[in-house]
Design an enzyme around this catalytic site. Structure first.
Site, PDB file in Angstrom:
ATOM      1  CB  ALA A 178     -51.381   9.726 -16.138  1.00 46.50           C
ATOM      2  CE  LYS A 179     -46.018   3.707 -19.232  1.00 52.38           C
ATOM      3  NZ  LYS A 179     -46.591   2.726 -20.083  1.00 52.38           N
TER       4      LYS A 179
END
Length: 305
Positions: free
Chosen positions: A173-174
């Site tokens: 997600a980062k």
């Protein structure tokens, strides 16, 4: 005073601020030094204990947080006789706040699991300013019950904590998020370069963008560099952007998912790094695009012709 003893590895701009907030909230904190003594001396002066190496630090604490540039550095911190794994005990929790390579995260998690310990990938969003203020966004991958055990520690430096799923979800997600932010920066640099080459008043153009679809949080952070030469809004090195975009393009290929735009963004940051701008903060991308295109991407100041 919390009953959990905390160790912290990686005292850069983000890590130092995060560790400071952990200490402020009453946790016992152990740290190790890297090349720069200033952050560790500051923390020791505030009550932290200094360990000689990662293995010794692990023996003193219940939870270890890492905030390093990337997965390569985490691997280094893990390995060797003085590495983190050498001192890790069953039941301990390793919290990896680094912006990691999702392809390597399973390897790191397995190395910790083989020690009968627990691993969470918990990269953070926002800037050193919000880190100092204790207002980061934490993205978590791993076991939900392990997250609950360390939540009080994460809350020391965060405004929000987001559980994304199993191990690796936080790192994935980062880098996907960073593609959005860094892609926006590359687009803004290219667009303002075109505006400068067409003799458009950049202050007026910035006003237009701020009122319409051209506005974003990235715009808010980096456009002050064009307007006033202020690069403090995004204290993140261009070399780190290149690394993050490399992680993302590799993730897209492995998924597989189209990465047409991502490859262009990656090449923009790679070129900027190759031209010697890697240590500069993201807002300097305007100067890089100006250098490539033979123009100055800065708003005219009062008195300038």
């Amino acid at each position: 005073m919390s009953e959990m003893n905390v160790g912290f590895i990686g005292l850069g701009l983000m890590g130092h601020a995060m560790a400071t907030n952990i200490l402020k909230k009453g946790f016992s904190l152990a740290v190790i030094a890297n090349r720069n003594r200033q952050p560790i001396d500051d923390l020791v002066g505030k009550g932290a204990k200094e360990a000689t190496c990662a293995a010794e630090l692990a023996k003193q604490v219940d939870v270890v947080l890492l905030c390093l540039p990337g997965s390569h550095e985490v691997r280094q911190a893990f390995g060797g006789e003085k590495g983190l794994l050498a001192g890790l005990r069953p039941g301990q929790i390793v919290v990896d706040c680094s912006t990691g390579d999702p392809a390597i995260t399973p390897e790191l998690a397995q190395a910790v699991t083989e020690k009968n310990a627990h691993y969470l990938d918990t990269p953070v969003n926002r800037t050193p300013k919000e880190a100092v203020e204790g207002r980061l966004n934490v993205l978590v991958g791993g076991e939900a019950d392990v997250l609950e055990k360390v939540r009080p520690i994460l809350q020391c430096f965060s405004e929000t904590i987001h559980y994304l799923g199993p191990v690796g979800s936080g790192h994935k997600a980062k880098v996907i998020h960073n593609f959005i932010a860094q892609g926006n920066a590359a687009i803004l640099a290219e667009a303002f370069c075109a505006a400068a080459k067409n003799s458009i008043d950049l202050s007026a153009f910035a006003d237009i963008c701020s009122l319409s679809g051209g506005y974003s949080r990235t715009f808010e952070r980096i456009i002050p560099f064009v307007l006033r030469g202020d690069d403090s809004g995004q204290k993140f090195a261009i070399a780190n952007c290149e690394k993050d975009m490399r992680y993302y393009t590799q993730l897209a290929k492995a998924t597989p998912s189209t990465g047409i735009v991502a490859e262009s963004v990656y090449q923009t940051f790679l070129l900027a790094k190759s031209l010697g701008h890697g240590d500069k903060y993201v807002p300097h991308l305007f100067d890089v695009l100006g250098e490539i295109n033979g123009t100055r991407v800065r708003a005219r100041q009062e008195g300038e012709s």
